[in-house]
Enzyme design. Structure first.
Site, PDB file in Angstrom:
ATOM      1  N   ASP A 142       0.826  -1.213   0.000  1.00 47.49           N
ATOM      2  CA  ASP A 142       0.000   0.000   0.000  1.00 47.49           C
ATOM      3  C   ASP A 142       0.861   1.264   0.000  1.00 47.49           C
ATOM      4  O   ASP A 142       1.962   1.278   0.556  1.00 47.49           O
ATOM      5  CB  ASP A 142      -0.919  -0.013   1.233  1.00 47.49           C
ATOM      6  CG  ASP A 142      -2.047   1.000   1.122  1.00 47.49           C
ATOM      7  OD1 ASP A 142      -2.387   1.389  -0.016  1.00 47.49           O
ATOM      8  OD2 ASP A 142      -2.583   1.409   2.163  1.00 47.49           O
TER       9      ASP A 142
ATOM     10  N   ARG B 200     -12.552   2.493  -7.547  1.00 45.38           N
ATOM     11  CA  ARG B 200     -11.687   3.639  -7.898  1.00 45.38           C
ATOM     12  C   ARG B 200     -12.111   4.222  -9.245  1.00 45.38           C
ATOM     13  O   ARG B 200     -12.829   3.566 -10.007  1.00 45.38           O
ATOM     14  CB  ARG B 200     -10.234   3.167  -7.956  1.00 45.38           C
ATOM     15  CG  ARG B 200      -9.740   2.781  -6.579  1.00 45.38           C
ATOM     16  CD  ARG B 200      -8.258   2.558  -6.555  1.00 45.38           C
ATOM     17  NE  ARG B 200      -7.855   2.258  -5.191  1.00 45.38           N
ATOM     18  CZ  ARG B 200      -6.619   2.301  -4.753  1.00 45.38           C
ATOM     19  NH1 ARG B 200      -5.637   2.611  -5.573  1.00 45.38           N
ATOM     20  NH2 ARG B 200      -6.338   2.028  -3.503  1.00 45.38           N
TER      21      ARG B 200
ATOM     22  N   LEU C  39      10.397 -20.485  -5.006  1.00 42.61           N
ATOM     23  CA  LEU C  39       9.445 -19.593  -4.322  1.00 42.61           C
ATOM     24  C   LEU C  39       8.045 -19.702  -4.928  1.00 42.61           C
ATOM     25  O   LEU C  39       7.884 -19.658  -6.145  1.00 42.61           O
ATOM     26  CB  LEU C  39       9.944 -18.143  -4.462  1.00 42.61           C
ATOM     27  CG  LEU C  39       9.006 -17.050  -3.944  1.00 42.61           C
ATOM     28  CD1 LEU C  39       9.002 -17.010  -2.418  1.00 42.61           C
ATOM     29  CD2 LEU C  39       9.399 -15.680  -4.502  1.00 42.61           C
TER      30      LEU C  39
ATOM     31  N   HIS D 170       2.065   3.278  -9.145  1.00 39.47           N
ATOM     32  CA  HIS D 170       1.830   1.857  -9.377  1.00 39.47           C
ATOM     33  C   HIS D 170       2.990   1.245 -10.165  1.00 39.47           C
ATOM     34  O   HIS D 170       3.403   0.116  -9.903  1.00 39.47           O
ATOM     35  CB  HIS D 170       0.506   1.644 -10.123  1.00 39.47           C
ATOM     36  CG  HIS D 170      -0.702   2.084  -9.325  1.00 39.47           C
ATOM     37  ND1 HIS D 170      -0.871   1.724  -8.010  1.00 39.47           N
ATOM     38  CD2 HIS D 170      -1.782   2.842  -9.650  1.00 39.47           C
ATOM     39  CE1 HIS D 170      -2.008   2.251  -7.555  1.00 39.47           C
ATOM     40  NE2 HIS D 170      -2.575   2.939  -8.533  1.00 39.47           N
TER      41      HIS D 170
END
Ligand code: IPE
Ligand code: IPE
Ligand code: MG
Length: 247
Positions: free
Chosen positions: A18, A69, A129, A35
């Site tokens: 965030d 949004r 991962l 972003h």
């Protein structure tokens, strides 16, 4: 639930990335620049996670609430997801990263759905991962879809009502393949869960930092992991009991 004594490195880390918008605003840039910077920060974090051999990371990329949004921001985010995915997937694959998306992907454009499906397929047999990306995800939705799946099995006599327990519910949730996150990190200063992994964070250690996501670097990630390693995880027991099991 089995109580695990304090361990130094979490097996599963959940992250709310965030602060992109505020990062951009502080620099006089449009939100989308934040972003874009956020994608770069994630890339570095993943490279680092591969290097330090973390097992599972689950990041929140887009919540079901984020559809509210402005359309212009949502559209730019969708474009960014497609371009980031297409440009990163080869390297992720080379690094033995297994990509999985959780959330309702049918709400996305065909193009984004294709990128999501293809990247999952390409990396499906990787053993390094596990990177889970929550996209059009919310914790309450996850619980609802798990209940619906269980209700179907009850109605069709596959299971009985008495079979419904915590393990069964966990197994119907989106992250059934992974143990619950031990560490939750939220950047950007807000101290809330924002409808993320509600069920799975029942006993997770919560780490909040003021740092905005694009500024969250590997050094700060290591600080969060180090903070976690110093937590005493008690799972309802007394500190003395936990110390006894550790010695
Ligand atoms: C998180 O950053 C990214 C998404 C929710 C997609 P924000 O866009 O929420 O950034 P802030 O919180 O407005 O700074
Ligand atoms: C949470 O961030 C969702 C993601 C990071 C994808 P938000 O910025 O949307 O959360 P709220 O609305 O401030 O709680
Ligand atoms: Mg935000």
């Amino acid at each position: 639930m089995n109580a695990t004594p304090t361990i130094s490195k979490p097996e599963h880390i959940a992250i709310i990335m965030d602060g992109n918008g505020r990062w951009a605003k502080s620099k006089g840039l449009p939100r989308v620049a934040g972003h874009r910077a956020g994608v770069k920060a994630l890339r570095k974090l993943i490279e680092h996670s591969v290097k330090i051999k973390l097992n599972v990371i689950t990041v929140y990329a887009f919540s079901r609430e984020n559809w509210q949004r402005p359309k212009s921001e949502v559209d730019l985010l969708m474009d960014l997801f497609i371009s980031a995915l297409n440009s990163e997937v080869k390297d992720l694959n080379k690094n033995n990263v297994k990509l999985t998306f959780i959330g309702v992907r049918t709400a996305f454009s065909r193009k984004l759905q294709n990128s999501i499906n293809e990247s999952e397929l390409l990396t499906s047999s990787n053993t390094g991962l596990c990177l889970n990306i929550a996209i059009n995800y919310s914790g309450r939705w996850d619980i609802v879809q798990a209940y619906q799946a269980i209700a179907k099995e009850i109605v069709s006599n596959k299971i009985a009502i008495e079979d419904v327990d915590e393990v069964l519910i966990s197994n119907k949730l989106s992250l059934a393949a992974h143990k619950d996150p031990e560490l939750f990190i939220r950047t950007g200063g807000e101290q809330r869960i924002s409808n993320y992994l509600l069920w799975q964070t029942a006993y997770t250690e919560l780490y909040f930092t003021e740092t905005l996501w694009p500024d969250f670097d590997t050094k700060q990630f290591d600080i969060a992991i180090d903070w976690f390693s110093k937590r005493q995880r008690r799972f309802g027991k007394t500190p003395e009991q936990v110390e006894l099991t550790q010695n």
